[in-house]
Design a protein around this motif. Sequence first.
Motif, mmCIF file in Angstrom:
data_model
loop_
_atom_site.group_PDB
_atom_site.id
_atom_site.type_symbol
_atom_site.label_atom_id
_atom_site.label_comp_id
_atom_site.label_asym_id
_atom_site.label_seq_id
_atom_site.Cartn_x
_atom_site.Cartn_y
_atom_site.Cartn_z
ATOM 1 N N HIS A 74 0.682 -1.151 -0.148
ATOM 2 C CA HIS A 74 0.081 -0.065 0.052
ATOM 3 C C HIS A 74 0.745 1.201 -0.090
ATOM 4 N N PRO A 75 1.362 1.560 -1.132
ATOM 5 C CA PRO A 75 2.408 2.635 -1.319
ATOM 6 C C PRO A 75 1.861 4.088 -0.671
ATOM 7 N N ASN A 76 0.488 4.323 -0.676
ATOM 8 C CA ASN A 76 -0.012 5.590 -0.436
ATOM 9 C C ASN A 76 -0.338 5.639 1.282
ATOM 10 N N VAL A 77 -0.082 4.498 1.715
ATOM 11 C CA VAL A 77 -0.658 4.763 3.444
ATOM 12 C C VAL A 77 0.264 5.703 3.868
ATOM 13 N N LYS A 78 -0.593 6.348 4.984
ATOM 14 C CA LYS A 78 0.044 7.343 5.823
ATOM 15 C C LYS A 78 0.323 6.737 7.040
ATOM 16 N N VAL A 79 1.457 7.401 7.851
ATOM 17 C CA VAL A 79 1.861 6.517 9.004
ATOM 18 C C VAL A 79 2.191 7.491 9.835
ATOM 19 N N ILE A 80 1.246 7.446 11.352
ATOM 20 C CA ILE A 80 1.551 8.417 12.205
ATOM 21 C C ILE A 80 2.428 7.411 13.487
ATOM 22 N N VAL A 81 3.383 7.914 13.679
ATOM 23 C CA VAL A 81 4.253 6.950 14.943
ATOM 24 C C VAL A 81 3.759 7.837 16.199
ATOM 25 N N PHE A 82 3.388 6.673 17.126
ATOM 26 C CA PHE A 82 2.661 7.258 18.330
ATOM 27 C C PHE A 82 3.155 6.693 19.397
ATOM 28 N N SER A 83 4.261 7.051 20.086
ATOM 29 C CA SER A 83 4.991 6.387 20.890
ATOM 30 C C SER A 83 5.790 7.205 22.263
ATOM 31 N N ASN A 84 6.087 6.673 23.145
ATOM 32 C CA ASN A 84 6.821 7.399 24.384
ATOM 33 C C ASN A 84 8.196 7.760 24.263
ATOM 34 N N LEU A 85 8.692 6.755 23.086
ATOM 35 C CA LEU A 85 10.230 6.963 22.837
ATOM 36 C C LEU A 85 10.505 8.301 22.126
ATOM 37 N N ASP A 86 11.215 9.048 22.552
ATOM 38 C CA ASP A 86 11.775 10.480 21.915
ATOM 39 C C ASP A 86 13.023 10.809 21.722
ATOM 40 N N THR A 87 13.936 9.746 21.407
ATOM 41 C CA THR A 87 15.366 10.084 21.154
ATOM 42 C C THR A 87 15.312 10.735 19.373
ATOM 43 N N GLN A 88 16.020 11.310 19.421
ATOM 44 C CA GLN A 88 16.243 11.813 18.048
ATOM 45 C C GLN A 88 16.521 10.618 16.971
ATOM 46 N N THR A 89 17.094 9.650 17.335
ATOM 47 C CA THR A 89 17.498 8.516 16.387
ATOM 48 C C THR A 89 16.147 7.936 16.234
ATOM 49 N N ASP A 90 15.489 7.442 17.084
ATOM 50 C CA ASP A 90 14.052 7.058 16.879
ATOM 51 C C ASP A 90 13.137 7.860 16.206
ATOM 52 N N ILE A 91 13.188 9.218 16.332
ATOM 53 C CA ILE A 91 12.320 10.256 15.402
ATOM 54 C C ILE A 91 12.901 10.234 13.913
ATOM 55 N N ASP A 92 14.156 10.405 13.949
ATOM 56 C CA ASP A 92 14.746 10.589 12.564
ATOM 57 C C ASP A 92 14.650 9.258 11.622
ATOM 58 N N GLN A 93 14.555 7.952 12.375
ATOM 59 C CA GLN A 93 14.483 6.810 11.348
ATOM 60 C C GLN A 93 13.135 6.925 11.108
ATOM 61 N N ALA A 94 12.003 6.840 12.206
ATOM 62 C CA ALA A 94 10.705 6.744 11.691
ATOM 63 C C ALA A 94 10.469 7.708 10.537
ATOM 64 N N TYR A 95 10.948 8.960 10.269
ATOM 65 C CA TYR A 95 10.607 9.917 9.242
ATOM 66 C C TYR A 95 11.368 9.214 8.233
ATOM 67 N N LYS A 96 12.435 8.643 8.211
ATOM 68 C CA LYS A 96 13.200 8.119 7.068
ATOM 69 C C LYS A 96 12.501 6.998 6.303
ATOM 70 N N LEU A 97 11.767 6.245 7.389
ATOM 71 C CA LEU A 97 11.118 4.987 6.824
ATOM 72 C C LEU A 97 9.542 5.282 6.373
ATOM 73 N N GLY A 98 9.232 6.813 6.395
ATOM 74 C CA GLY A 98 8.022 6.955 5.766
ATOM 75 C C GLY A 98 7.012 7.528 6.545
ATOM 76 N N ALA A 99 6.929 7.840 8.056
ATOM 77 C CA ALA A 99 6.209 8.405 8.805
ATOM 78 C C ALA A 99 5.934 9.757 8.577
ATOM 79 N N GLN A 100 4.659 10.127 8.483
ATOM 80 C CA GLN A 100 4.196 11.595 8.286
ATOM 81 C C GLN A 100 4.205 12.624 9.401
ATOM 82 N N ARG A 101 3.933 11.794 10.434
ATOM 83 C CA ARG A 101 4.033 12.268 11.877
ATOM 84 C C ARG A 101 4.684 11.453 12.982
#
Length: 124
Positions: A74-101
């Motif tokens: 599903h190439p057009n799916v949108k992803v919101i990562v909703f987590s308690n992890l807030d390290t910059q590494t986690d955030i950067d990796q989530a966006y790199k893998l396609g998260a919109q938020r």
Amino acid sequence: MIAKILVVEDEQTLNEAYEMILSKSGYEVVVAQDGEEALEKTEKFEPDLILLDLRMPRLNGIGFLEKYNLTKLHPNVKVIVFSNLDTQTDIDQAYKLGAQRYLLKAWASPKELLNIVEDTLKQD
């Protein structure tokens, strides 16, 4: 058209709360307890949006995104990562893998979460 949302969260109480909030708002909601179950569900369910936790057993959120992106189901799916992890590494990796938020659970009330889901679904 009713938007379809896949909630991927290992905490049962949160799953039930998200499912209730989103369903009452008119969305079709499917829930998965971890990344492995989410991958299985995406074979039959085509979500418009995935609400994804990062810390889960069996396959975490980052692992799910890596494997899910390889399937190209599903190439057009949108992803919101909703987590308690807030390290910059986690955030950067989530966006790199396609998260919109990327949201911290502790900072978003149910109403705010619903507004963010609605805003994200409107984006092209």
